[in-house]
Scaffold this motif. Sequence first.
Motif, short mmCIF file in Angstrom:
data_model
loop_
_atom_site.label_atom_id
_atom_site.label_comp_id
_atom_site.label_asym_id
_atom_site.label_seq_id
_atom_site.Cartn_x
_atom_site.Cartn_y
_atom_site.Cartn_z
N ASP A 185 3.94 5.58 -5.54
CA ASP A 185 3.91 5.57 -7.00
C ASP A 185 2.90 6.58 -7.55
N LYS A 186 1.84 6.85 -6.79
CA LYS A 186 0.76 7.72 -7.26
C LYS A 186 0.93 9.18 -6.86
N HIS A 187 1.89 9.45 -5.96
CA HIS A 187 2.09 10.81 -5.47
C HIS A 187 3.53 11.25 -5.71
N LYS A 188 3.68 12.49 -6.16
CA LYS A 188 5.01 13.03 -6.39
C LYS A 188 5.76 13.22 -5.07
N THR A 189 7.07 13.02 -5.12
CA THR A 189 7.91 13.31 -3.96
C THR A 189 7.74 14.78 -3.59
N GLY A 190 7.61 15.04 -2.32
CA GLY A 190 7.42 16.41 -1.85
C GLY A 190 5.96 16.75 -1.58
N THR A 191 5.05 15.89 -2.04
CA THR A 191 3.63 16.14 -1.76
C THR A 191 3.18 15.42 -0.50
N TYR A 192 4.09 14.67 0.09
CA TYR A 192 3.82 13.97 1.35
C TYR A 192 5.13 13.91 2.14
N THR A 193 5.02 13.60 3.41
CA THR A 193 6.21 13.45 4.26
C THR A 193 6.31 11.99 4.67
N LEU A 194 7.47 11.44 4.46
CA LEU A 194 7.77 10.08 4.89
C LEU A 194 8.63 10.23 6.14
N LEU A 195 8.07 9.90 7.28
CA LEU A 195 8.71 10.17 8.57
C LEU A 195 9.19 8.89 9.24
N ASP A 196 10.48 8.81 9.47
CA ASP A 196 11.09 7.67 10.14
C ASP A 196 11.29 8.05 11.61
N VAL A 197 10.63 7.36 12.52
CA VAL A 197 10.70 7.70 13.94
C VAL A 197 11.59 6.74 14.73
N ARG A 198 12.37 5.96 14.00
CA ARG A 198 13.27 5.03 14.69
C ARG A 198 14.51 5.78 15.19
N GLN A 199 15.42 5.06 15.77
CA GLN A 199 16.64 5.65 16.30
C GLN A 199 17.64 5.89 15.17
N PRO A 200 18.57 6.87 15.33
CA PRO A 200 19.52 7.20 14.26
C PRO A 200 20.31 6.00 13.74
N GLY A 201 20.73 5.11 14.62
CA GLY A 201 21.48 3.94 14.17
C GLY A 201 20.67 3.04 13.24
N GLU A 202 19.38 2.92 13.54
CA GLU A 202 18.50 2.12 12.68
C GLU A 202 18.33 2.80 11.33
N TYR A 203 18.17 4.13 11.37
CA TYR A 203 18.01 4.91 10.14
C TYR A 203 19.26 4.80 9.26
N GLU A 204 20.44 4.94 9.89
CA GLU A 204 21.69 4.87 9.13
C GLU A 204 21.90 3.50 8.51
N LYS A 205 21.45 2.47 9.21
CA LYS A 205 21.61 1.11 8.72
C LYS A 205 20.76 0.88 7.47
N GLU A 206 19.52 1.42 7.51
CA GLU A 206 18.60 1.21 6.40
C GLU A 206 17.40 2.13 6.58
N HIS A 207 16.97 2.76 5.49
CA HIS A 207 15.74 3.56 5.54
C HIS A 207 15.17 3.69 4.13
N GLY A 252 0.82 -1.21 0.00
CA GLY A 252 0.00 0.00 0.00
C GLY A 252 0.86 1.25 0.00
N LEU A 253 1.96 1.22 0.75
CA LEU A 253 2.88 2.35 0.76
C LEU A 253 3.51 2.54 -0.62
N LYS A 254 3.92 1.45 -1.24
CA LYS A 254 4.50 1.55 -2.58
C LYS A 254 3.49 2.13 -3.56
N ASP A 255 2.26 1.68 -3.49
CA ASP A 255 1.21 2.23 -4.37
C ASP A 255 1.02 3.72 -4.13
N PHE A 256 0.99 4.11 -2.84
CA PHE A 256 0.83 5.53 -2.50
C PHE A 256 1.98 6.34 -3.09
#
Length: 75
Positions: free
Chosen positions: A25-47, A19-23
């Motif tokens: 694909d249908k919306h231009k980057t910058g028209t929504y915010t993708l917010l990662d609320v995990r810890q910095p180490g988790e973000y650096e490892k993969e996001h 569902g996220l991939k579909d969303f």
Amino acid sequence: MFETLKKLFTPAQALEPSGLKDFMDKHKTGTYTLLDVRQPGEYEKEHIAGATLIPLPQLGDAFDQLDPEKPIIVY
């Protein structure tokens, strides 16, 4: 502050990865915010490309960085 947070995150819906991939694909980057609320180490490892990192413990102090007019997808 609670009302602002409530406005930012209401209504909340759960999305499966497909569902996220579909969303995205249908919306231009910058028209929504993708917010990662995990810890910095988790973000650096993969996001997800284009995600903004605001760790959950810091979210209350950083909500002014979010645009309440755009959909916010939190993971």
